[in-house]
Design a protein around this motif. Structure first.
Motif, PDB file in Angstrom:
ATOM      1  N   ASP A  28      18.856   6.507  24.779  1.00  0.00           N
ATOM      2  CA  ASP A  28      18.382   5.183  25.166  1.00  0.00           C
ATOM      3  C   ASP A  28      18.505   4.958  26.660  1.00  0.00           C
ATOM      4  O   ASP A  28      17.788   4.144  27.236  1.00  0.00           O
ATOM      5  CB  ASP A  28      19.158   4.108  24.418  1.00  0.00           C
ATOM      6  CG  ASP A  28      18.803   4.079  22.938  1.00  0.00           C
ATOM      7  OD1 ASP A  28      19.608   3.577  22.157  1.00  0.00           O
ATOM      8  OD2 ASP A  28      17.712   4.569  22.592  1.00  0.00           O
ATOM      9  N   SER A  29      19.441   5.641  27.318  1.00  0.00           N
ATOM     10  CA  SER A  29      19.667   5.452  28.751  1.00  0.00           C
ATOM     11  C   SER A  29      19.597   6.795  29.450  1.00  0.00           C
ATOM     12  O   SER A  29      20.583   7.542  29.495  1.00  0.00           O
ATOM     13  CB  SER A  29      21.035   4.809  29.006  1.00  0.00           C
ATOM     14  OG  SER A  29      21.110   3.539  28.389  1.00  0.00           O
ATOM     15  N   PRO A  30      18.421   7.163  30.004  1.00  0.00           N
ATOM     16  CA  PRO A  30      18.294   8.431  30.704  1.00  0.00           C
ATOM     17  C   PRO A  30      19.259   8.494  31.880  1.00  0.00           C
ATOM     18  O   PRO A  30      19.606   7.483  32.484  1.00  0.00           O
ATOM     19  CB  PRO A  30      16.838   8.420  31.186  1.00  0.00           C
ATOM     20  CG  PRO A  30      16.142   7.415  30.350  1.00  0.00           C
ATOM     21  CD  PRO A  30      17.180   6.397  29.987  1.00  0.00           C
ATOM     22  N   THR A  31      19.682   9.706  32.221  1.00  0.00           N
ATOM     23  CA  THR A  31      20.591   9.891  33.349  1.00  0.00           C
ATOM     24  C   THR A  31      19.803   9.870  34.643  1.00  0.00           C
ATOM     25  O   THR A  31      18.863  10.650  34.817  1.00  0.00           O
ATOM     26  CB  THR A  31      21.335  11.234  33.220  1.00  0.00           C
ATOM     27  OG1 THR A  31      22.040  11.240  31.981  1.00  0.00           O
ATOM     28  CG2 THR A  31      22.299  11.426  34.382  1.00  0.00           C
ATOM     29  N   PRO A  32      20.162   8.979  35.580  1.00  0.00           N
ATOM     30  CA  PRO A  32      19.424   8.942  36.850  1.00  0.00           C
ATOM     31  C   PRO A  32      19.728  10.154  37.703  1.00  0.00           C
ATOM     32  O   PRO A  32      20.784  10.793  37.568  1.00  0.00           O
ATOM     33  CB  PRO A  32      19.925   7.661  37.511  1.00  0.00           C
ATOM     34  CG  PRO A  32      21.278   7.438  36.930  1.00  0.00           C
ATOM     35  CD  PRO A  32      21.209   7.956  35.529  1.00  0.00           C
ATOM     36  N   ALA A  33      18.794  10.476  38.607  1.00  0.00           N
ATOM     37  CA  ALA A  33      19.056  11.514  39.597  1.00  0.00           C
ATOM     38  C   ALA A  33      20.136  11.029  40.542  1.00  0.00           C
ATOM     39  O   ALA A  33      20.330   9.824  40.736  1.00  0.00           O
ATOM     40  CB  ALA A  33      17.777  11.824  40.378  1.00  0.00           C
ATOM     41  N   PRO A  55      13.563  15.410  38.136  1.00  0.00           N
ATOM     42  CA  PRO A  55      12.724  16.514  37.640  1.00  0.00           C
ATOM     43  C   PRO A  55      11.439  15.980  37.006  1.00  0.00           C
ATOM     44  O   PRO A  55      11.461  14.984  36.272  1.00  0.00           O
ATOM     45  CB  PRO A  55      13.617  17.201  36.601  1.00  0.00           C
ATOM     46  CG  PRO A  55      15.015  16.874  37.037  1.00  0.00           C
ATOM     47  CD  PRO A  55      14.939  15.482  37.606  1.00  0.00           C
ATOM     48  N   THR A  56      10.337  16.640  37.320  1.00  0.00           N
ATOM     49  CA  THR A  56       9.045  16.152  36.826  1.00  0.00           C
ATOM     50  C   THR A  56       9.021  16.030  35.314  1.00  0.00           C
ATOM     51  O   THR A  56       8.488  15.054  34.757  1.00  0.00           O
ATOM     52  CB  THR A  56       7.916  17.082  37.308  1.00  0.00           C
ATOM     53  OG1 THR A  56       7.884  17.079  38.736  1.00  0.00           O
ATOM     54  CG2 THR A  56       6.569  16.631  36.779  1.00  0.00           C
ATOM     55  N   SER A  57       9.603  16.984  34.632  1.00  0.00           N
ATOM     56  CA  SER A  57       9.606  16.939  33.164  1.00  0.00           C
ATOM     57  C   SER A  57      10.348  15.707  32.651  1.00  0.00           C
ATOM     58  O   SER A  57       9.930  15.071  31.663  1.00  0.00           O
ATOM     59  CB  SER A  57      10.231  18.207  32.591  1.00  0.00           C
ATOM     60  OG  SER A  57      11.562  18.370  33.058  1.00  0.00           O
ATOM     61  N   THR A  58      11.446  15.347  33.314  1.00  0.00           N
ATOM     62  CA  THR A  58      12.219  14.156  32.928  1.00  0.00           C
ATOM     63  C   THR A  58      11.421  12.891  33.183  1.00  0.00           C
ATOM     64  O   THR A  58      11.397  11.968  32.348  1.00  0.00           O
ATOM     65  CB  THR A  58      13.543  14.115  33.707  1.00  0.00           C
ATOM     66  OG1 THR A  58      14.280  15.310  33.461  1.00  0.00           O
ATOM     67  CG2 THR A  58      14.377  12.907  33.310  1.00  0.00           C
ATOM     68  N   LEU A  59      10.768  12.835  34.338  1.00  0.00           N
ATOM     69  CA  LEU A  59       9.966  11.660  34.698  1.00  0.00           C
ATOM     70  C   LEU A  59       8.818  11.456  33.714  1.00  0.00           C
ATOM     71  O   LEU A  59       8.589  10.338  33.217  1.00  0.00           O
ATOM     72  CB  LEU A  59       9.429  11.829  36.118  1.00  0.00           C
ATOM     73  CG  LEU A  59       8.674  10.646  36.718  1.00  0.00           C
ATOM     74  CD1 LEU A  59       9.632   9.492  37.019  1.00  0.00           C
ATOM     75  CD2 LEU A  59       7.955  11.065  37.997  1.00  0.00           C
ATOM     76  N   ALA A 112      15.501   3.335  34.378  1.00  0.00           N
ATOM     77  CA  ALA A 112      16.861   3.856  34.283  1.00  0.00           C
ATOM     78  C   ALA A 112      17.057   5.158  35.047  1.00  0.00           C
ATOM     79  O   ALA A 112      18.199   5.575  35.292  1.00  0.00           O
ATOM     80  CB  ALA A 112      17.227   4.054  32.818  1.00  0.00           C
ATOM     81  N   LEU A 113      15.974   5.808  35.450  1.00  0.00           N
ATOM     82  CA  LEU A 113      16.081   7.075  36.177  1.00  0.00           C
ATOM     83  C   LEU A 113      16.370   6.889  37.666  1.00  0.00           C
ATOM     84  O   LEU A 113      16.701   7.853  38.351  1.00  0.00           O
ATOM     85  CB  LEU A 113      14.775   7.869  36.024  1.00  0.00           C
ATOM     86  CG  LEU A 113      14.416   8.357  34.622  1.00  0.00           C
ATOM     87  CD1 LEU A 113      13.032   8.977  34.625  1.00  0.00           C
ATOM     88  CD2 LEU A 113      15.443   9.344  34.109  1.00  0.00           C
ATOM     89  N   PHE A 114      16.257   5.676  38.158  1.00  0.00           N
ATOM     90  CA  PHE A 114      16.336   5.424  39.594  1.00  0.00           C
ATOM     91  C   PHE A 114      17.692   4.818  39.967  1.00  0.00           C
ATOM     92  O   PHE A 114      18.276   4.045  39.211  1.00  0.00           O
ATOM     93  CB  PHE A 114      15.193   4.505  40.035  1.00  0.00           C
ATOM     94  CG  PHE A 114      13.844   5.170  39.985  1.00  0.00           C
ATOM     95  CD1 PHE A 114      13.259   5.640  41.146  1.00  0.00           C
ATOM     96  CD2 PHE A 114      13.180   5.354  38.786  1.00  0.00           C
ATOM     97  CE1 PHE A 114      12.023   6.273  41.113  1.00  0.00           C
ATOM     98  CE2 PHE A 114      11.949   5.986  38.733  1.00  0.00           C
ATOM     99  CZ  PHE A 114      11.369   6.446  39.905  1.00  0.00           C
TER     100      PHE A 114
END
Length: 376
Positions: free
Chosen positions: A3-8, A15-19, A245-247
């Protein structure tokens, strides 16, 4: 996906795949971006299809256009296509720091994106917006500006003296047939070179006029530029919780003047300044707090634009190492940049255009609905 992706980590690309996985989960549209080498830098292009009533015999035109987060409005080549059948509210024009000058009729268009990845349950974008059909393409010397006291005259920013254009032609940068502006600031509407007796229509980025229909998506977009030849960049339309959540770094965007724009359907969207955020700047021994920053994929290098605070006396003047910081995030550190002198007639404190290089180590999220800008 959780539910909460890990930010860079701050200052690192996601990573493009994550985005793209987060975009898919949110239901956001994904549009490819093309890398165009340009000497020691690059341009970024986007493939767009445009339909205008009474134009090109009623057939859509599909071309690559420069993807330009520092540019206002969408401008497309019509130098070889008659506009005589187009219903227009008036003439529009724009003059870029590069010296490119575009002029022609404004027109209502339907804009779409061939090659877009559209998640199941999300409508394919077909955005109605006014665009500028370029019938005049001239090239002024770099660093030209329309004179503030006489909108019928173009002058050198450095000297204040009048300058003159040469005719130019498309494509630009080998691939592009105009400028797909993604600045959140609209074009102004005073008298102009092309329309000296009256105001002319105002254009706003097509992206600012995309209103997601999918639940959970807010108006906005993410820019993930390609970083080299063979790499595909991505423009993501719509902002959802997985993407946000990635930012790591969140900044308030500076409001535009005026601070809203009326869409063809009568509703309004907020606008934001060309210097979209402020940052703390160290330049040599100078500290310049809260200076305006233009995040501009259309500018191939870092450019310092002089003003009353950022005082620059000569073009090409090196003023020492440059560091730009937003909160706890170092946006940029370099001693390589171009300088534009403070204009003869002061028009503000000055600002820094961070150019396309700033987009190489970061992805940038513009949440138009909330007025927040996110850096990875």
């Amino acid at each position: 996906m959780s539910d909460s992706p890990t930010p860079a980590a701050s200052g690192q690309r996601i990573p493009t795949s994550t985005l793209l996985a987060a975009a898919q989960a949110d239901g956001a549209v994904q549009i490819p971006l093309l890398y165009i080498p340009l000497g020691d830098s690059a341009k970024v292009a986007i493939k767009v299809q445009v339909s205008v009533d009474g134009w090109n015999n009623g057939q859509p035109v599909t071309q690559f256009y420069e993807f330009d987060t520092g540019g206002k409005g969408f401008w497309l080549d019509s130098t070889t296509i008659s506009t005589s059948g187009v219903t227009s509210p008036g003439t529009v024009e724009t003059l870029y720091t590069s010296g490119n000058y575009y002029s022609g009729p404004a027109a209502a268009a339907t804009v779409s994106f061939p090659g877009a990845v559209v998640p199941t349950g999300t409508g394919t974008p077909a955005i109605t917006a006014e665009v500028g059909l370029i019938t005049t393409f001239d090239q002024y010397p770099q660093g030209s500006m329309i004179q503030s006291t006489d909108p019928l005259v173009v002058v050198s920013r450095a000297t204040g003296k009048q300058v003159y254009p040469k005719a130019a032609s498309f494509p630009i940068f080998t691939e592009c047939y105009g400028d797909f502006g993604a600045s959140l600031n609209p074009t102004a509407g005073p008298p102009s070179l092309s329309n000296p007796t009256a105001g002319f229509p105002s254009l706003l980025s097509v992206l600012a006029q995309y209103l997601p229909t999918r639940s959970g998506l807010e108006t906005g977009f993410i820019v993930s530029v390609p970083t080299g030849e063979g790499d595909t960049g991505w423009l993501i339309l719509g902002v959802g919780s997985q993407l946000s959540a990635l930012f790591t770094t969140v900044v308030t965007m500076n409001p535009g003047t005026p601070d809203s724009f009326t869409l063809p359907n009568g509703s309004t969207v907020p606008t934001y300044s060309e210097q979209v955020i402020n940052a703390d700047v160290t330049l040599g021994k100078q500290n310049l707090p809260s200076l305006g920053i233009c995040l501009d994929t259309g500018c191939p290098h870092v450019v310092l634009h002089g003003g009353t605070s950022l005082v620059i006396t000569n073009a090409g003047q090196n003023m020492g190492p440059l560091t730009i910081t937003v909160g706890a995030t170092q946006l940029m550190q370099t001693d390589t940049y171009a300088t534009m002198p403070s204009p003869a007639t002061p028009d503000g404190p000055g600002y820094i255009n961070t150019g396309v290089q700033n987009f190489m180590p970061f992805q940038v999220l513009y949440n138009i609905a909330t007025g927040k800008l996110y850096l990875s």
